[in-house]
Design a protein around this motif. Sequence first.
Motif, PDB file in Angstrom:
ATOM      1  N   LEU A 236       0.847  -1.183   0.000  1.00 25.87           N
ATOM      2  CA  LEU A 236       0.000   0.000   0.000  1.00 25.87           C
ATOM      3  C   LEU A 236       0.888   1.240   0.000  1.00 25.87           C
ATOM      4  O   LEU A 236       1.832   1.312   0.774  1.00 25.87           O
ATOM      5  N   VAL A 237       0.561   2.182  -0.867  1.00 27.34           N
ATOM      6  CA  VAL A 237       1.355   3.396  -1.004  1.00 27.34           C
ATOM      7  C   VAL A 237       0.467   4.599  -0.721  1.00 27.34           C
ATOM      8  O   VAL A 237      -0.533   4.803  -1.408  1.00 27.34           O
ATOM      9  N   GLN A 238       0.833   5.367   0.273  1.00 26.54           N
ATOM     10  CA  GLN A 238       0.041   6.504   0.705  1.00 26.54           C
ATOM     11  C   GLN A 238       0.603   7.802   0.152  1.00 26.54           C
ATOM     12  O   GLN A 238       1.807   7.928  -0.118  1.00 26.54           O
ATOM     13  N   SER A 239      -0.295   8.790   0.024  1.00 28.17           N
ATOM     14  CA  SER A 239       0.104  10.150  -0.308  1.00 28.17           C
ATOM     15  C   SER A 239      -0.896  11.097   0.333  1.00 28.17           C
ATOM     16  O   SER A 239      -1.972  10.682   0.790  1.00 28.17           O
ATOM     17  N   GLY A 240      -0.529  12.367   0.331  1.00 29.22           N
ATOM     18  CA  GLY A 240      -1.374  13.367   0.953  1.00 29.22           C
ATOM     19  C   GLY A 240      -0.850  13.705   2.332  1.00 29.22           C
ATOM     20  O   GLY A 240       0.265  13.356   2.699  1.00 29.22           O
ATOM     21  N   GLY A 241      -1.672  14.353   3.110  1.00 28.83           N
ATOM     22  CA  GLY A 241      -1.256  14.768   4.431  1.00 28.83           C
ATOM     23  C   GLY A 241      -0.542  16.102   4.404  1.00 28.83           C
ATOM     24  O   GLY A 241      -0.453  16.759   3.368  1.00 28.83           O
ATOM     25  N   GLY A 242      -0.061  16.510   5.567  1.00 30.56           N
ATOM     26  CA  GLY A 242       0.658  17.773   5.667  1.00 30.56           C
ATOM     27  C   GLY A 242       0.194  18.587   6.851  1.00 30.56           C
ATOM     28  O   GLY A 242      -0.384  18.064   7.806  1.00 30.56           O
ATOM     29  N   LEU A 243       0.448  19.880   6.758  1.00 26.30           N
ATOM     30  CA  LEU A 243       0.115  20.819   7.829  1.00 26.30           C
ATOM     31  C   LEU A 243      -1.089  21.650   7.408  1.00 26.30           C
ATOM     32  O   LEU A 243      -1.127  22.185   6.289  1.00 26.30           O
TER      33      LEU A 243
END
Length: 123
Positions: A2-9
């Motif tokens: 599984l490869v995640q992306s996104g997120g942040g501040l």
Amino acid sequence: QLVQSGGGLVQPGGSLRLSCEAPELRLENYAIAWFRQAPGKERERVSCLGTSYGGDSTYYEDSVKGRFTISRDNAKNTVYLQMNSLKLEDTAVYYCGTDQYYYCSNPNPPTYWGQGTQVTVSS
């Protein structure tokens, strides 16, 4: 797998979208969940999406109901977690997880995990 992306501040009240892709799996055939782990706390499940043939049933933990939405784009083989009205207490590392035996009412965690992505809500 599984490869995640996104997120942040993001500031309180803001929005983020997390993505979870699976190059080797057809996600429509798997129940898949989003978990999070805040510093000093245990990993908790926040949302789960059932299989497409099972009707795409959804589950949300009470603290995120009405704010988070889990969805799947079968053409892109990607599951999303749209997070709106974010709060300070949503700050955590978020993980997607699944396996061939996982289902949303299963109290045991899945065995395949994404790498985790940091979500920080701060003013």
